[in-house]
Design an enzyme around this catalytic site. Structure first.
Site, PDB file in Angstrom:
ATOM      1  N   LYS A 180      26.768 -22.396  14.063  1.00  0.00           N
ATOM      2  CA  LYS A 180      25.644 -22.931  14.843  1.00  0.00           C
ATOM      3  C   LYS A 180      24.821 -23.840  13.935  1.00  0.00           C
ATOM      4  O   LYS A 180      24.092 -23.371  13.062  1.00  0.00           O
ATOM      5  CB  LYS A 180      24.735 -21.811  15.367  1.00  0.00           C
ATOM      6  N   GLU A 255      19.883 -17.396   2.479  1.00  0.00           N
ATOM      7  CA  GLU A 255      19.357 -18.367   1.507  1.00  0.00           C
ATOM      8  C   GLU A 255      18.121 -18.982   2.141  1.00  0.00           C
ATOM      9  O   GLU A 255      18.230 -19.641   3.171  1.00  0.00           O
ATOM     10  CB  GLU A 255      20.394 -19.459   1.202  1.00  0.00           C
TER      11      GLU A 255
HETATM   12  P1  NAP Z   1      14.787 -22.306  10.360  1.00  0.00           P
HETATM   13  O1  NAP Z   1      13.785 -22.732  11.341  1.00  0.00           O
HETATM   14  O2  NAP Z   1      14.767 -20.913   9.874  1.00  0.00           O
HETATM   15  O3  NAP Z   1      16.218 -22.650  11.011  1.00  0.00           O
HETATM   16  C1  NAP Z   1      17.419 -22.461  10.320  1.00  0.00           C
HETATM   17  C2  NAP Z   1      18.536 -22.188  11.316  1.00  0.00           C
HETATM   18  O4  NAP Z   1      18.299 -20.906  11.926  1.00  0.00           O
HETATM   19  C3  NAP Z   1      18.580 -23.203  12.460  1.00  0.00           C
HETATM   20  O5  NAP Z   1      19.919 -23.426  12.816  1.00  0.00           O
HETATM   21  C4  NAP Z   1      17.831 -22.469  13.568  1.00  0.00           C
HETATM   22  O6  NAP Z   1      18.179 -22.931  14.863  1.00  0.00           O
HETATM   23  C5  NAP Z   1      18.301 -21.049  13.339  1.00  0.00           C
HETATM   24  N1  NAP Z   1      17.435 -20.012  13.924  1.00  0.00           N
HETATM   25  C6  NAP Z   1      16.119 -20.087  14.243  1.00  0.00           C
HETATM   26  N2  NAP Z   1      15.688 -18.910  14.771  1.00  0.00           N
HETATM   27  C7  NAP Z   1      16.753 -18.067  14.791  1.00  0.00           C
HETATM   28  C8  NAP Z   1      16.961 -16.725  15.220  1.00  0.00           C
HETATM   29  N3  NAP Z   1      15.958 -15.997  15.723  1.00  0.00           N
HETATM   30  N4  NAP Z   1      18.179 -16.176  15.099  1.00  0.00           N
HETATM   31  C9  NAP Z   1      19.196 -16.880  14.568  1.00  0.00           C
HETATM   32  N5  NAP Z   1      19.078 -18.177  14.145  1.00  0.00           N
HETATM   33  C10 NAP Z   1      17.867 -18.759  14.244  1.00  0.00           C
HETATM   34  O7  NAP Z   1      14.743 -23.219   9.051  1.00  0.00           O
HETATM   35  P2  NAP Z   1      14.659 -24.812   8.965  1.00  0.00           P
HETATM   36  O8  NAP Z   1      13.272 -25.228   9.230  1.00  0.00           O
HETATM   37  O9  NAP Z   1      15.754 -25.413   9.780  1.00  0.00           O
HETATM   38  O10 NAP Z   1      15.036 -25.064   7.442  1.00  0.00           O
HETATM   39  C11 NAP Z   1      14.104 -25.180   6.427  1.00  0.00           C
HETATM   40  C12 NAP Z   1      14.080 -23.923   5.583  1.00  0.00           C
HETATM   41  O11 NAP Z   1      15.383 -23.702   5.024  1.00  0.00           O
HETATM   42  C13 NAP Z   1      13.141 -24.021   4.389  1.00  0.00           C
HETATM   43  O12 NAP Z   1      12.434 -22.831   4.242  1.00  0.00           O
HETATM   44  C14 NAP Z   1      14.102 -24.213   3.212  1.00  0.00           C
HETATM   45  O13 NAP Z   1      13.581 -23.816   1.975  1.00  0.00           O
HETATM   46  C15 NAP Z   1      15.259 -23.393   3.649  1.00  0.00           C
HETATM   47  N6  NAP Z   1      16.473 -23.772   2.925  1.00  0.00           N
HETATM   48  C16 NAP Z   1      16.968 -22.909   1.986  1.00  0.00           C
HETATM   49  C17 NAP Z   1      18.093 -23.250   1.240  1.00  0.00           C
HETATM   50  C18 NAP Z   1      18.667 -22.305   0.231  1.00  0.00           C
HETATM   51  O14 NAP Z   1      19.849 -22.419  -0.089  1.00  0.00           O
HETATM   52  N7  NAP Z   1      17.893 -21.379  -0.324  1.00  0.00           N
HETATM   53  C19 NAP Z   1      18.708 -24.478   1.472  1.00  0.00           C
HETATM   54  C20 NAP Z   1      18.167 -25.342   2.438  1.00  0.00           C
HETATM   55  C21 NAP Z   1      17.054 -24.964   3.161  1.00  0.00           C
HETATM   56  P3  NAP Z   1      17.348 -24.092  15.631  1.00  0.00           P
HETATM   57  O15 NAP Z   1      16.503 -24.770  14.630  1.00  0.00           O
HETATM   58  O16 NAP Z   1      18.408 -24.953  16.194  1.00  0.00           O
HETATM   59  O17 NAP Z   1      16.562 -23.384  16.694  1.00  0.00           O
END
Ligand code: NAP
Length: 500
Positions: A180, A255
């Site tokens: 996804k 992550e």
């Molecule tokens: P996010 O809002 O948590 O979304 C990440 C993924 O999870 C998206 O595909 C999202 O889907 C999905 N998701 C959201 N709610 C969910 C739920 N309840 N159940 C299952 N999946 C769900 O994060 P983001 O804003 O896209 O990404 C930014 C974050 O990622 C930052 O905090 C960054 O530091 C972190 N990040 C960490 C790493 C690492 O390796 N440590 C690398 C890159 C990024 P939808 O958005 O399509 O709804």
């Protein structure tokens, strides 16, 4: 539509090797953050679509697991070569859907290519151990076994690299994948699905289900036949997923966020430090998990460093990432922009001194997209919110300290532990820092970003839950250890009992 590279109007799910319409007729627009133009519509799928994908994956996985790993690897080699041929095409689409400047998009696609070749190599390794048995005429070994159907949930900020970190080790280890992607950036998943087909991956080994996290992501987490969830994203989402997987006794690899710092000591090469900081803080507009958002600087060089940083910030050209001249692209969307603005306000209210930026950019063509000025705060105290919380934008805080011990303490005194860096010429400080910095990744005389794919990637504390993407460590997420005992004595030999 702004660019001939995007020829479809609506995406479909990719299930069992076919493009399949989602069960419900709901779509979300995918918008180019550089200019606000709609690129394509992405389906908002439902639990039924996930179920359909899992059924296909279960069937495919049984066959795939029996294909010898070196042959599974050959598919990944082909994936790598196709990605290489198509690097520019993939990079341009990545820039259009995500906003990062084209040079960085090329770097991200290259990371996927590197991962294809690295994980293909694992097809001839996937090592287990042989070990002496404690009884006569008995053989003992351990081997890696595929887990089954695995779910990968990826964020928008590295839409292709992170997917390759997760799907390639899963594939080479003999699993089938349900992927996804983030709703903001689905086009990389569409492009990768086409590449898997061309590379000859059997139907059903990788399936892509588009849709929201709350519906599709949650259905994957809850599905009893998905045995592993590998997630990259925010801390909040990760905690929710971890809670559910805990209840279901499901393996989960997380992550998440970072609050990464560059330490600049009094003996540092300041020109080099400035280059490393600018690249780490303002690259991808600060929307990297490894972005540098704190500079912990020895007080004796603080003013010099500030002057040099300000001079460099002045030269950063901002705009559409497809223009090779631009060094900083847009923020992903309006909500991201508002969050950054809020943190700038918080910083000012907390008493930090704003040296540069602090505002959204609306002049000329910039008003069509979501742009934020590279921002620099100084005299930031370690306990201020802007020094503790992930902002995910081009906002950098300078924190002065007296010595290395204090620098390490400040670095470690946050809830995250992804990446850290130190600039110094002193070998003793280098070794002390690499030992004591509580992060999963440490850089010396380089910024906080730039991981290579054959080393483990991930962090301590609130950044993760002990697993790693990338490197051989990634295989641990997608395999089970199986211990095998072969007794060729022809009689019952009881371990620990018949030892005389
Ligand atoms: P996010 O809002 O948590 O979304 C990440 C993924 O999870 C998206 O595909 C999202 O889907 C999905 N998701 C959201 N709610 C969910 C739920 N309840 N159940 C299952 N999946 C769900 O994060 P983001 O804003 O896209 O990404 C930014 C974050 O990622 C930052 O905090 C960054 O530091 C972190 N990040 C960490 C790493 C690492 O390796 N440590 C690398 C890159 C990024 P939808 O958005 O399509 O709804």
């Amino acid at each position: 539509m702004s660019n001939a590279l995007v020829t479809e109007k609506k995406l479909s799910n990719f299930i069992n090797g076919e493009w399949v319409s989602a069960q419900q007729d709901h779509f979300a627009p995918v918008v180019n953050p550089a200019n606000g133009e709609k690129l394509i519509d992405v389906p908002l799928s439902s639990q039924e679509d996930v179920n359909q994908a899992v059924e296909a994956a279960k069937k495919a996985q049984k066959e795939w697991a029996l294909v010898p790993a070196p042959q599974r690897a050959e598919v990944l080699y082909r994936v790598g070569y196709i990605m290489k041929e198509r690097k520019e095409h993939l990079s341009q689409i990545l820039t259009m859907e995500n906003g990062k400047v084209i040079e960085e998009a090329r770097g991200e696609v290259q990371e996927g290519i590197d991962m294809a070749f690295y994980m293909a190599g694992e097809g001839r390794r996937l090592f287990g151990h042989t070990t002496p048995a404690e009884l006569k005429d008995k053989f003992a070994m351990s081997q890696r076994a595929p887990v089954g159907v695995v779910g990968i949930i990826t964020p928008w900020n590295f839409p292709i690299a992170i997917a390759t970190w997760k799907s390639f080790p899963a594939i080479v280890a003999g699993n089938a994948v349900i992927w996804k992607p983030a709703t903001e950036t689905p086009m990389m998943a569409y492009e990768m699905a086409k590449i898997f087909v061309e590379a000859g991956l059997p139907n059903g080994v990788v399936n892509v289900v588009f849709g929201s996290g709350s519906e599709v992501g949650d259905a994957m987490v809850e599905h009893s036949d998905i045995r592993v969830i590998s997630f990259t994203g925010s801390n909040e989402t990760g905690r929710t997923i971890a809670g559910k997987c805990g209840q279901l006794l499901k393996k989960v690899s997380l992550e998440m966020g970072g609050k990464n710092a560059v330490i600049v000591m009094d003996d540092a090469n300041l020109d080099l430090a400035v280059q490393g900081i600018i690249w780490s803080a303002y690259g991808t507009s600060g929307q990297r998990c490894t972005a540098c958002s704190r500079v912990i600087v020895h007080e004796s060089v603080k003013e010099q460093l500030e002057e040099r940083l300000l001079a460099e910030i002045d030269h950063l050209t901002i705009g559409d990432g497809l223009d090779e001249q631009n060094k900083v692209g847009p923020i992903i969307n309006e909500a991201g922009l508002r969050k950054i603005e809020k943190y700038v306000q918080i910083g000012q209210e907390e008493g930090a001194r704003l040296l540069a930026g602090g505002n959204a950019l609306n002049e000329g063509d910039l008003n069509k997209g979501y742009y934020f000025a590279p921002t620099l705060f100084t005299d930031v105290k370690p306990d201020m919110r802007i020094a503790k919380e992930e902002i995910f934008g081009p906002v950098l805080s300078i924190i002065p300290v007296k010595d290395l011990d204090e620098a390490i303490e400040v670095n470690n005194d946050v809830a995250f532990g992804l990446s850290s860096s130190i600039f110094t010429q002193d070998i003793n400080k280098v070794f002390k820092a690499q030992r004591d910095l509580d992060t999963g990744i440490v850089y010396v005389n380089a910024g906080t970003t730039g991981a290579e794919i054959h080393l483990p990637f991930g962090g301590t504390k609130g950044t993760g839950n002990g697993h790693r993407d990338s490197g051989q460590a990634a295989l641990d997420v997608f395999t089970e250890w199986k211990a095998v005992y072969v007794d060729f004595s022809g009689k019952l030999q009881r371990a620990q009992i018949d030892v005389e």
